[in-house]
Scaffold this active site. Structure first.
Site, PDB file in Angstrom:
ATOM      1  N   HIS A 413       0.841  -1.195   0.000  1.00  0.00           N
ATOM      2  CA  HIS A 413       0.000   0.000   0.000  1.00  0.00           C
ATOM      3  C   HIS A 413       0.876   1.245   0.000  1.00  0.00           C
ATOM      4  O   HIS A 413       1.733   1.427   0.873  1.00  0.00           O
ATOM      5  CB  HIS A 413      -0.913  -0.005   1.223  1.00  0.00           C
ATOM      6  CG  HIS A 413      -1.897   1.125   1.231  1.00  0.00           C
ATOM      7  ND1 HIS A 413      -3.097   1.065   0.553  1.00  0.00           N
ATOM      8  CD2 HIS A 413      -1.849   2.351   1.795  1.00  0.00           C
ATOM      9  CE1 HIS A 413      -3.755   2.203   0.724  1.00  0.00           C
ATOM     10  NE2 HIS A 413      -3.016   2.998   1.471  1.00  0.00           N
ATOM     11  N   ALA A 414       0.685   2.129  -0.982  1.00  0.00           N
ATOM     12  CA  ALA A 414       1.546   3.303  -1.148  1.00  0.00           C
ATOM     13  C   ALA A 414       1.458   4.222   0.060  1.00  0.00           C
ATOM     14  O   ALA A 414       0.373   4.518   0.549  1.00  0.00           O
ATOM     15  CB  ALA A 414       1.152   4.055  -2.415  1.00  0.00           C
ATOM     16  N   HIS A 443       0.864  12.090  -5.859  1.00  0.00           N
ATOM     17  CA  HIS A 443       0.161  12.183  -4.573  1.00  0.00           C
ATOM     18  C   HIS A 443       1.121  11.946  -3.409  1.00  0.00           C
ATOM     19  O   HIS A 443       1.171  12.745  -2.460  1.00  0.00           O
ATOM     20  CB  HIS A 443      -0.974  11.158  -4.525  1.00  0.00           C
ATOM     21  CG  HIS A 443      -1.634  11.064  -3.187  1.00  0.00           C
ATOM     22  ND1 HIS A 443      -2.758  11.783  -2.858  1.00  0.00           N
ATOM     23  CD2 HIS A 443      -1.316  10.353  -2.066  1.00  0.00           C
ATOM     24  CE1 HIS A 443      -3.106  11.525  -1.606  1.00  0.00           C
ATOM     25  NE2 HIS A 443      -2.247  10.652  -1.112  1.00  0.00           N
ATOM     26  N   GLU A 444       1.875  10.849  -3.450  1.00  0.00           N
ATOM     27  CA  GLU A 444       2.754  10.524  -2.325  1.00  0.00           C
ATOM     28  C   GLU A 444       3.891  11.529  -2.198  1.00  0.00           C
ATOM     29  O   GLU A 444       4.291  11.885  -1.079  1.00  0.00           O
ATOM     30  CB  GLU A 444       3.303   9.098  -2.473  1.00  0.00           C
ATOM     31  CG  GLU A 444       2.252   8.005  -2.415  1.00  0.00           C
ATOM     32  CD  GLU A 444       1.433   8.011  -1.131  1.00  0.00           C
ATOM     33  OE1 GLU A 444       1.939   8.496  -0.086  1.00  0.00           O
ATOM     34  OE2 GLU A 444       0.279   7.542  -1.155  1.00  0.00           O
ATOM     35  N   HIS A 447       2.863  14.476  -0.223  1.00  0.00           N
ATOM     36  CA  HIS A 447       3.079  14.344   1.219  1.00  0.00           C
ATOM     37  C   HIS A 447       4.497  14.794   1.595  1.00  0.00           C
ATOM     38  O   HIS A 447       4.702  15.498   2.588  1.00  0.00           O
ATOM     39  CB  HIS A 447       2.897  12.888   1.663  1.00  0.00           C
ATOM     40  CG  HIS A 447       1.484  12.407   1.711  1.00  0.00           C
ATOM     41  ND1 HIS A 447       0.542  12.943   2.556  1.00  0.00           N
ATOM     42  CD2 HIS A 447       0.847  11.429   1.026  1.00  0.00           C
ATOM     43  CE1 HIS A 447      -0.616  12.307   2.405  1.00  0.00           C
ATOM     44  NE2 HIS A 447      -0.455  11.383   1.467  1.00  0.00           N
ATOM     45  N   GLU A 471      -3.774  14.486   2.834  1.00  0.00           N
ATOM     46  CA  GLU A 471      -4.242  13.754   1.652  1.00  0.00           C
ATOM     47  C   GLU A 471      -4.629  14.716   0.528  1.00  0.00           C
ATOM     48  O   GLU A 471      -4.425  14.419  -0.656  1.00  0.00           O
ATOM     49  CB  GLU A 471      -5.433  12.874   2.031  1.00  0.00           C
ATOM     50  CG  GLU A 471      -5.140  11.838   3.100  1.00  0.00           C
ATOM     51  CD  GLU A 471      -3.983  10.923   2.746  1.00  0.00           C
ATOM     52  OE1 GLU A 471      -3.774  10.635   1.548  1.00  0.00           O
ATOM     53  OE2 GLU A 471      -3.265  10.501   3.669  1.00  0.00           O
ATOM     54  N   HIS A 575      -7.296  -0.080   5.061  1.00  0.00           N
ATOM     55  CA  HIS A 575      -7.376   0.855   6.188  1.00  0.00           C
ATOM     56  C   HIS A 575      -8.140   0.295   7.383  1.00  0.00           C
ATOM     57  O   HIS A 575      -8.022   0.830   8.488  1.00  0.00           O
ATOM     58  CB  HIS A 575      -8.000   2.165   5.712  1.00  0.00           C
ATOM     59  CG  HIS A 575      -7.202   2.840   4.645  1.00  0.00           C
ATOM     60  ND1 HIS A 575      -7.199   2.384   3.343  1.00  0.00           N
ATOM     61  CD2 HIS A 575      -6.372   3.910   4.683  1.00  0.00           C
ATOM     62  CE1 HIS A 575      -6.404   3.159   2.619  1.00  0.00           C
ATOM     63  NE2 HIS A 575      -5.892   4.083   3.397  1.00  0.00           N
ATOM     64  N   TYR A 585      -9.843  11.109   4.222  1.00  0.00           N
ATOM     65  CA  TYR A 585      -9.892  11.036   2.759  1.00  0.00           C
ATOM     66  C   TYR A 585     -11.160  11.701   2.227  1.00  0.00           C
ATOM     67  O   TYR A 585     -11.137  12.304   1.146  1.00  0.00           O
ATOM     68  CB  TYR A 585      -9.804   9.580   2.305  1.00  0.00           C
ATOM     69  CG  TYR A 585      -8.530   8.900   2.745  1.00  0.00           C
ATOM     70  CD1 TYR A 585      -7.326   9.121   2.077  1.00  0.00           C
ATOM     71  CD2 TYR A 585      -8.523   8.044   3.846  1.00  0.00           C
ATOM     72  CE1 TYR A 585      -6.150   8.504   2.494  1.00  0.00           C
ATOM     73  CE2 TYR A 585      -7.350   7.433   4.270  1.00  0.00           C
ATOM     74  CZ  TYR A 585      -6.171   7.668   3.589  1.00  0.00           C
ATOM     75  OH  TYR A 585      -5.014   7.077   4.016  1.00  0.00           O
TER      76      TYR A 585
END
Length: 679
Positions: A413-414, A443-444, A447, A471, A575, A585
């Site tokens: 999971h990323a 996206h990552e 962060h 997020e 999750h 989210y």
């Protein structure tokens, strides 16, 4: 050094030639050769990067005990903390701001080291699922637990007095510290740590075998995820969906229930009614009733649009799969291009408003342009630096896990990691070359940009304004990264290809990803809040309640009958076993459109927001960075207002973005006779 690198590179090339020949004749080889070569090259490139990283000899802060660029030393950090804990400042007046500041300085120093150790051990376990790494995490939980037991009551006492302080920073700090929880039972700490590791292990290693060949079995990533994305055969999709939910969810159930029982016991020891109250408190959006009312209203504001999208998707799928399900009812969960039916963009080919004007195939372009995994990450980095955000650090390139290792089990999971230690930021992504991962990378790394932006804040403010912000940041950049205007700028799309039909298809793709997600995100915590509050009978409705909520709020149903004493389909979503709150989210999907709209307005664009691109706009980037740099030092409403001028969630920003598609859907559903809503 250059000669060594040249020799090493030649060695890699010769190794690859041998590797190809050896693999070519192996009947055991079932992976795509190109993917595995990319894996091998990436690992070797990482080794080169790691070998060439210069190591600074400066001392660690004022400790003078470790070198600046050394990795976190678990034993040394624990030893330093043991020494510091003995030197806790004396307190004789909890109303004294001077003593409050002195104690806080001491607390943050120890707490930061424990955080750094925890992140390192968590990284080690998630990137190498061994019993040794699990035990190391469990041992550290026991090691740090006494510190929490010692300090939380003190923080709560200070908070009682600092509530009346004129120092707003001190007041905010102690209000946040007083929310912590501790466990006074070492045996429970051991049990919960072991159960949590078991849950992650089950999820990461569960396999689904072919019906007629139990020697051919597949994990979720990458095989089952990819199958759900590209397969169209109804029964093959059903095999994958049922197999995963049985092999993962069913095995999660007997471990998850005792795990949340321990959480419940612990949370009540800390003065909370239940885990739901604790989760909600951290959003700083009022009490439970106020928080849930905000989410309820946000969903209601979006539901008219969602219902039109659902009606169109159901109508088209009914034509593709005639007599397979009720065309007036919920959509079977396995038909929407995703294992959990949480996002539907992988069925775009079947749901495109104008099939004769297909969107650019980003996956195909990546291969055509001879992209590598590394280049995908460099392309994302280029977006951030173009708007004057930060380049990734050397440690990011040397220490991240960019592809799934072939020699060990990992949590695929990323996710992104902030070690809060000398520019050590990493991502963990089992990347493959496709459009979804092109988006995920942005996206990552979003962060990571957030981490770097607020790194100058005091340790306890090095966090998102609320968890939804984190997020939203990555998703906002991800939206820009796949926008038509941006794809033109980076050479993925020809300008002349864009017309009104292309734009409508693009909006449909985005709606299937973003709007379709909201009911799913809403239900994830709606369900768990009910579970935490003991409003669900575990024996008779643990699974039934999950599907009742999925139907009620999203019009999505289980594709086959499910048995409540056996099945736990909610547990087949990462999750749930990982214990990660999900309302973040939902909130993020509202916030990201507010961020997006605000940044488009900053460069003068107020209409056709879907055609906006901020790439290269350093002025907009600076405003964005200024918001990110605030971390959690102010209430999230103030931080939001600094960029958008708005101090609350505004679902209208999402509606504004999709306005052309919303109008089109209403007319199209009426013209086709597609019913809106579900029984």
């Amino acid at each position: 050094m250059k000669i060594n690198k040249l020799i090493y590179t030649l060695f890699i090339l010769f190794s690859l030639q041998y590797y190809v020949l050896a693999r070519k004749y192996s009947h055991h080889y079932e992976r795509n050769l190109e993917d595995e070569l990319i894996d091998l090259i990436s690992r070797n490139l990482n080794q080169i990067s790691s070998d060439s990283t210069e190591v600074s000899q400066e001392s660690y802060n004022d400790e003078n005990k470790v070198e600046l660029d050394d990795p976190v030393d678990v034993d040394l950090w624990n030893k330093l903390n043991d020494e510091d804990i003995k030197k806790m400042p004396q307190i004789d007046d909890y109303s004294s701001e001077k003593q409050a500041k002195s104690w806080l300085k001491w607390y943050l120093r120890v707490s930061k080291r424990y955080h750094q150790i925890s992140v390192l051990l968590g990284w080690n376990h998630k990137t190498n699922l061994t019993e040794e790494n699990r035990k190391a995490m469990s041992a550290q939980h026991l090691k740090s637990a006494p510190f929490g037991r010692q300090t939380l009551p003190i923080a709560k006492k200070f908070d009682e007095y600092m509530t009346h302080s004129s120092d707003e920073d001190l007041k905010r700090t102690y209000d946040r510290l007083a929310r912590g929880t501790v466990s006074n039972n070492d045996e429970n700490v051991k049990k919960s740590s072991k159960l949590h590791a078991q849950l992650e292990q089950i999820y990461s290693t569960a396999e689904v075998c072919e019906l007629n060949d139990n020697t051919k079995c597949y994990t979720l990533s990458p095989y089952l995820e990819r199958l759900m994305q590209i397969e169209k055969d109804y029964d093959r999709l059903l095999w994958a969906w049922k197999g995963w939910h049985n092999q993962c969810g069913n095995k999660i159930r007997p471990v998850y229930l005792p795990y949340i029982d321990l959480l419940d016991e612990n949370i009540k020891e800390n003065g909370y009614k239940d885990e739901a109250q604790k989760w909600i408190e951290e959003y700083e959006m009022g009490n439970e009733t106020e928080f849930e009312s905000i989410l309820d209203q946000s969903l209601q504001d979006i539901m008219p649009f969602y219902e039109q999208l659902h009606a169109f998707a159901r109508g088209r799928l009914c034509e593709i799969y005639p007599k397979r399900f009720d065309c007036n009812g919920p959509i079977p969960a396995h038909l929407l291009g995703n294992m959990w039916a949480q996002q539907w963009q992988n069925r775009l080919d079947d749901l495109m408003p104008y099939p004769d004007v297909p969107l650019v195939n980003i996956t195909r372009i990546l291969y055509k342009k001879k992209y590598t995994i590394e280049k995908m990450y460099k392309t994302a980095e280029n977006f951030f630096t173009s708007i004057n955000l930060y380049p990734m650090t050397p440690k990011f390139w040397a220490r991240s896990m960019f592809t799934k290792p072939v020699d060990r089990d990992v949590v695929c999971h990323a996710s992104a990691f902030d070690f809060r230690y000398h520019n050590d930021y990493r991502v963990k992504i089992c990347t493959i070359m496709d459009d979804d991962y092109f988006y995920t990378i942005h996206h990552e790394m979003g962060h990571i940009e957030y981490y770097m932006s607020y790194a100058n804040q005091r340790y306890d403010y090095q966090d998102g304004a609320n968890s939804g912000f984190h997020e939203a940041i990555g998703d906002t950049i991800g939206m820009y990264a796949i926008s038509p205007r941006h794809l033109v700028k980076i050479g993925f799309l020809d300008e002349e290809s864009i017309n009104s039909h292309y734009e409508m298809n693009f909006l449909m793709r985005m709606a299937l990803q973003k709007v379709a997600f909201l009911p799913f995100a809403y239900v994830m915590d709606k369900y768990r809040f009910a579970l935490f509050r003991h409003e669900i009978n575990r024996d008779t409705e643990l699974n039934a309640k999950w599907w009742a909520l999925r139907i009620q709020y999203g019009g999505i149903m289980a594709p086959v009958p499910r048995s409540d004493p056996e099945n736990f389909d909610a547990g087949a979503k990462f999750h749930i076993p990982s214990g990660t709150p999900y309302a973040r989210y939902f909130i993020a999907h509202i916030l990201q459109f507010q961020f997006y709209r605000a940044m488009c307005r900053l460069q003068g664009q107020t209409k056709r927001l879907h055609m906006c691109d901020i790439y290269g706009n350093k002025h907009v980037g600076e405003r964005f960075k200024a918001m990110l740099a605030m971390g959690s030092s102010k209430p999230w409403s103030e931080i939001l207002e600094s960029l958008t001028g708005e101090n609350k969630l505004e679902p209208q920003a999402m509606v504004d973005f999709f306005e052309p598609l919303y109008k089109w859907l209403k007319m199209e559903n009426l013209a086709r006779g597609y019913p809106v809503g579900w029984k």
